[in-house]
Scaffold this active site. Structure first.
Site: not given
Ligand code: IPM
Ligand code: MG
Length: 358
Positions: A137, A192, A224, A248, A252
């Protein structure tokens, strides 16, 4: 001593839900001074910038920021630096709000709101802890460049940089372990590491910090797989800690497990517990100004403000209990309405919470 709170209502439904949260804060008999400023598209319209200097100064000099929501389609064509979202990114960076707490709780009264089967989600109570000021970001360099060699020589290339410094990972790790200690003592770090150097480094630091918290069980999961496990068996999680980008996305997803993003608050804290409190949902410009929006996530964000920045745990619990009471009474805004319950508007929901408080 009077405690100053910056109130930044923003765009869309931001102002109307913020108003209800302010009514709640004002009813508690605390010595608070709620000072308003423009932010987001509203600030672009009035000051030509989504985060004007006076708004930033107000936020910095306040114990906490109560933030509504920013964004509207009409700003979609502005250059990136002037888009409403830059206000929230700018506040996070300027105040050093590195720890983002996003609880995902399924209220028993809303068990049918989820798109998942009730047995998968009933009783769900997980906490996503997202690192908020680092990662891709904010990583430099970023931009668009012309490639000089390699298979794409002569072409333009968009690029961003993912990185985490050791101290950035350590401080979010400590917040995460301490949050887990106060809950069910299970922490899952999501990364990851099978592909990314940044993630392997993140994982190594998490393991190192774990030795200081022997009472907490640390596990690791690739992002994942975490996305999949969150819909397969979300109750297996207690606290999830992850970087800015993965957080992020996963927050959600976790919010939607509850089916009612209109219910979920969030807190973003810095090292001195100064915080920014905002609902997890967006500005919903399509229903703005119609007295339809659900103010409960905003009111619950005010409860988090009381707990984390003002140390008023008892008041925070009172507000949270008042929200449970109105749900038990069967009051619902349109986003959580189902047959047999009573449809109310934004301000009526606020009235009911105030009544339940007193
Ligand atoms: C969030 C939002 C922001 C983010 C946007 C508005 C910049 O999606 O708070 O999750 O990506 O962090
Ligand atoms: Mg997001």
């Amino acid at each position: 001593m009077t405690t100053q709170i910056a109130v930044l209502p923003g765009d869309g439904i931001g102002p109307e839900i913020t108003e209800q949260a302010e009514r709640v804060l004002n009813s508690l008999g605390l010595d608070l001074s709620l000072v308003h400023a423009n932010v987001g598209g509203a600030a672009y319209d009035s000051h030509g910038h989504p985060l004007p200097p006076e708004t930033l100064e107000l936020a910095k000099s306040s114990a906490a920021v109560l933030f509504g929501a920013v964004g509207d389609w009409k700003y979609d064509n502005l250059v990136r630096e002037l888009r409403p979202e830059q206000a929230i990114l700018g506040l996070r960076k300027a105040l050093g709000l590195f720890a983002n707490l996003r609880p995902a709780i399924l209220y028993p009264q809303l068990a049918n709101a989820s798109t998942l089967k009730p047995e998968i989600v009933s009783g769900l109570d997980i906490l996503i802890l997202r690192e908020l000021t680092g990662d891709i970001y904010f990583g430099q360099p970023r931009g668009v460049r012309v490639l000089e060699d390699g298979p794409f020589a002569g072409q333009k290339q968009g690029f961003d940089t993912m990185h985490y410094a050791e101290s950035e990972v350590r401080r979010i790790a400590h917040v995460a372990f301490q949050a887990a200690q106060k809950r069910n003592k299970k922490l899952c770090s999501v990364d990851k590491a099978n592909v990314l150097e940044t993630s392997q480094f993140w994982r190594d630091i998490m393991i190192d910090v774990a030795s200081e918290y022997p009472d907490v069980t640390l596990s690791h999961m690739y992002v994942d797989n975490a996305a999949m496990q969150l819909v397969r068996a979300p109750k297996e999680f207690d606290v999830i800690v992850t970087g800015n980008l993965f957080g992020d996305i996963l927050s959600d997803e976790a919010a939607m497990l509850t089916g009612s993003i209109g219910m979920l608050p969030s807190a973003s804290l810095n090292a001195s517990n100064q915080g920014l409190y905002e609902p997890s949902h967006g500005s919903a410009p399509d229903i703005a100004g119609q007295n339809k929006a659900n103010p409960l996530a905003m009111i619950l964000s005010a409860a988090m403000l009381l707990r984390y920045s003002l140390n008023h745990d008892a008041h925070a619990t009172r507000v949270e209990n008042a929200v449970r009471t109105v749900l038990e009474q069967g009051l619902r805004t349109a986003d959580i309405y189902e047959e047999g319950t009573q449809l109310v508007g934004t301000s009526e929901m606020g009235d009911a919470v105030l009544k339940a408080l007193n």
